[in-house]
Motif scaffolding. Sequence first.
Motif, short mmCIF file in Angstrom:
data_model
loop_
_atom_site.label_atom_id
_atom_site.label_comp_id
_atom_site.label_asym_id
_atom_site.label_seq_id
_atom_site.Cartn_x
_atom_site.Cartn_y
_atom_site.Cartn_z
N UNK A 268 0.83 -1.21 0.00
CA UNK A 268 0.00 0.00 0.00
C UNK A 268 0.86 1.25 0.00
N UNK A 269 2.08 1.15 0.53
CA UNK A 269 3.07 2.22 0.43
C UNK A 269 4.44 1.60 0.71
N UNK A 270 5.48 2.34 0.43
CA UNK A 270 6.84 1.82 0.61
C UNK A 270 7.04 1.37 2.05
N UNK A 271 7.59 0.15 2.20
CA UNK A 271 7.87 -0.41 3.51
C UNK A 271 6.72 -1.17 4.14
N UNK A 272 5.52 -1.11 3.54
CA UNK A 272 4.37 -1.83 4.08
C UNK A 272 4.47 -3.32 3.79
N UNK A 273 3.67 -4.12 4.49
CA UNK A 273 3.64 -5.56 4.24
C UNK A 273 3.18 -5.85 2.82
N UNK A 274 3.70 -6.91 2.24
CA UNK A 274 3.29 -7.32 0.90
C UNK A 274 2.03 -8.18 0.97
N UNK A 275 1.14 -7.96 0.03
CA UNK A 275 -0.07 -8.78 -0.11
C UNK A 275 -0.18 -9.18 -1.57
N UNK A 276 -0.41 -10.47 -1.82
CA UNK A 276 -0.55 -10.95 -3.19
C UNK A 276 -2.04 -11.14 -3.50
N UNK A 277 -2.57 -10.25 -4.34
CA UNK A 277 -3.97 -10.33 -4.74
C UNK A 277 -4.06 -11.04 -6.08
N UNK A 278 -5.28 -11.36 -6.48
CA UNK A 278 -5.49 -12.16 -7.70
C UNK A 278 -6.45 -11.42 -8.63
N UNK A 279 -5.99 -10.38 -9.32
CA UNK A 279 -6.88 -9.60 -10.19
C UNK A 279 -7.09 -10.18 -11.58
N UNK A 280 -6.38 -11.25 -11.92
CA UNK A 280 -6.53 -11.91 -13.24
C UNK A 280 -6.37 -10.89 -14.37
N UNK A 281 -5.18 -10.35 -14.49
CA UNK A 281 -4.91 -9.30 -15.46
C UNK A 281 -4.68 -9.90 -16.85
N UNK A 282 -5.68 -9.82 -17.71
CA UNK A 282 -5.55 -10.27 -19.11
C UNK A 282 -5.15 -9.04 -19.94
N UNK A 283 -3.85 -8.79 -20.00
CA UNK A 283 -3.33 -7.54 -20.55
C UNK A 283 -3.22 -7.54 -22.07
N UNK A 284 -3.60 -8.65 -22.71
CA UNK A 284 -3.49 -8.72 -24.16
C UNK A 284 -2.05 -8.47 -24.59
#
Length: 304
Positions: A268-284
């Motif tokens: 969420x900002x530099x130094x914050x905990x990492x969270x791995x979300x699953x947005x399913x990015x189909x970027x073509x």
Amino acid sequence: MRSALLPLIAALAGALFLTACGTEQAGGPIASPSPSGDPCGGQSPSTAAASPPGPADAEHDGVRITGFGGGSQGCAAFKVTHTGAEPFTYMITFDLLSDAGTVLDNTERTVERVAPGRTVWGTLRLSESAAGSRNVSGVRIAKVRSVPADEAPYTHGPCPESGLRVYADDGDAAMGLRVVSVHVENCGTRPYALHGYPEVRLYDEEHEPVEGVRILRDGSSVAGATGADGPALPIVVGPGESAWAGLVWRNTVQAGTPVHAPYARVRVKSGADRVMVVPELDLGTTGKLAVGPWKKREEAPASP
């Protein structure tokens, strides 16, 4: 947006069809090993199954449907086997099928913190499903996603040590434009200051970094009128309040190889905990993703 992704999901997903199957509603996580191997609560899962139309695959990304118990309390049994080096949380999407093999509905289950080398059993119970009154005659694994347990996104349960819940929604889609929002909920006791943009890194289905995609600031870098634009202003998210930032992209496919990045690691900002979300990015083949600034919840995301 998920409906727009179904063709891609179907192409990627393994499937196992079982007759007389059911499911539970999507909801709370499960993480209970079954030493007896009888996860259907006293019913011995049968491995016998008819052969409905479509492909059949007994296992997909560590998840296997192992059988079913019939009758009014019918259930399908499945297991998750984790072979990685650290605990992972699994998010599994199951399709509920008709006699003809068409999808009546789908449901998601979360299996938390599966330790390396462990197998966890679970069930899908027909009697507890909204589709249970319909003629559900089969279950298949539509999609399996997994993230490091310490980076898993949660929308419920105990508040993380950080005091923040971070997760992505299902998003929206229109005419090839995609918008997914990353949400921050302050479930702690202290105000949390945000200013600017979340840090985002993309990963493929093998959890490997995705190269060659430009991460741009401001949603208008891809499209206007999504709500994920405007200046990055300092905000304070108080206890019980929330904020959001939009991810905006197009799935246009032209020359080149289309990019699919199901996972995004977010700070969420530099130094914050990492969270791995699953947005399913189909970027073509567009090669870019726009990230909007943090906004307080009263500024709701706009549909494209």
